[in-house]
Write a protein that holds these residues in place. Sequence first.
Motif, mmCIF file in Angstrom:
data_model
loop_
_atom_site.group_PDB
_atom_site.id
_atom_site.type_symbol
_atom_site.label_atom_id
_atom_site.label_comp_id
_atom_site.label_asym_id
_atom_site.label_seq_id
_atom_site.Cartn_x
_atom_site.Cartn_y
_atom_site.Cartn_z
ATOM 1 N N SER A 45 0.817 -1.215 0.000
ATOM 2 C CA SER A 45 0.000 0.000 0.000
ATOM 3 C C SER A 45 0.848 1.261 0.000
ATOM 4 N N HIS A 46 2.106 1.147 0.431
ATOM 5 C CA HIS A 46 2.980 2.319 0.482
ATOM 6 C C HIS A 46 3.665 2.599 -0.853
ATOM 7 N N VAL A 47 3.639 1.633 -1.769
ATOM 8 C CA VAL A 47 4.359 1.814 -3.036
ATOM 9 C C VAL A 47 3.471 1.575 -4.250
ATOM 10 N N THR A 48 2.163 1.457 -4.049
ATOM 11 C CA THR A 48 1.238 1.286 -5.162
ATOM 12 C C THR A 48 0.128 2.325 -5.069
ATOM 13 N N LYS A 49 -0.465 2.622 -6.215
ATOM 14 C CA LYS A 49 -1.498 3.649 -6.259
ATOM 15 C C LYS A 49 -2.838 3.124 -5.782
ATOM 16 N N ALA A 50 -3.101 1.847 -6.014
ATOM 17 C CA ALA A 50 -4.381 1.263 -5.615
ATOM 18 C C ALA A 50 -4.163 -0.192 -5.234
ATOM 19 N N GLN A 51 -5.008 -0.687 -4.332
ATOM 20 C CA GLN A 51 -4.904 -2.066 -3.878
ATOM 21 C C GLN A 51 -6.305 -2.666 -3.818
ATOM 22 N N THR A 52 -6.395 -3.951 -4.130
ATOM 23 C CA THR A 52 -7.676 -4.634 -3.995
ATOM 24 C C THR A 52 -7.433 -6.098 -3.671
#
Length: 226
Positions: A45-52
């Motif tokens: 979550s700290h290095v990506t724009k979106a998470q799912t």
Amino acid sequence: LVHFRRSWGLQSAVARLCATGRAARKRIHHTLADGDYRHFATMASHVTKAQTNLMDPIRVPEQIDWALEQAVIHSQPVYIELPEDMVDAAVLASRLSTPILIPDGSPSPHEPLREVLERIYDARQPLILVDGECRPLRILDEVDALVKITGWPTWTTLFGKGLINEEPPNVYGHYNGSWGSQEWQAYFELADLIIALGPHYTDTNSYDFTTIPREEASISLSKSTV
């Protein structure tokens, strides 16, 4: 297991995490042996724009489309978490016939552009500072053209070294602030317009923060702001 693939010129991450014993918090290999399976998603979550996290077969197509949409819009990595027990889950295929709709990138209001042009035309002692973020911004050809067309004195930062053609007479090399030429430093201090392209103002790149242009004299172009 995390796979990285090229997609629309950016990195998309697809994670496959073992789900066996998830509810029982079993100490499965490739975890931190504490029964908490969220560590890797939290790190991502700290290095990506979106998470799912694909947990419900009914929502999976929508979740994947949303994540890919965010990847395209922002040109940044996304993280899709695929639990092992979801690999063979059946999902509706209806969304495959509908392209992912990307919001129209309508031109921004012209007022900021007018202000930039006014400052360019009014400048009496301008300069261009080329920094390292120009490469990921993919604007190196445009930067070279700007340096050539304006003929303005141009320097690079340490990270920007080698990104532009340094043969033209108006390109002076890389600027090292108070650690280098006093003549160059004086020119920077008196400049009434500094076009800072792809700024990356870390301590090492800015020679202990001495190459950072004065804010009141600068127009900075970064990934999402001017």
